[in-house]
Motif scaffolding. Structure first.
Motif: not given
Length: 105
Positions: A76-105
């Motif tokens: 994000d060279p111009e730092h146009k993303l808002t904190l809210r956008q970053l948090l939303t994207v990172l929450q989606e990634i986190r959910k996806s990873i946790l879902k994968e982790v649950e498969k192996y628990d």
């Protein structure tokens, strides 16, 4: 940081129109420490640091300990993303990873 070294990028994904480079934790951790990047968010879903041309995030485990599930760079060279956008994207990634982790628990 124009980009992460190719050998440190494990996968490039898109969430909406935002590109996320999932990468090597050692490289990103060292970069944050060496450059003394400012932390802009601490806590779920990730600890987020402002880099010169984007954002570095360490996605946290469910218990929000200091242990990271994944490390990523968001160009994000111009730092146009808002904190809210970053948090939303990172929450989606986190959910996806946790879902994968649950498969192996």
């Amino acid at each position: 940081m124009a980009e992460m070294p190719e050998e440190d990028v494990h996968e490039i994904i898109r969430i909406g129109n935002i590109e996320v480079w999932l990468g090597d934790g050692a490289f990103l951790n060292n970069y944050v420490l060496e450059m003394r990047l400012p932390m802009v968010w601490k806590g779920a879903p990730a600890n987020i640091f402002r880099a010169r041309k984007g954002w570095i995030a360490f996605i946290l485990d469910e218990d929000e300990s200091e242990w990271s599930l994944a490390h990523c760079y968001i160009p994000d060279p111009e730092h146009k993303l808002t904190l809210r956008q970053l948090l939303t994207v990172l929450q989606e990634i986190r959910k996806s990873i946790l879902k994968e982790v649950e498969k192996y628990d």
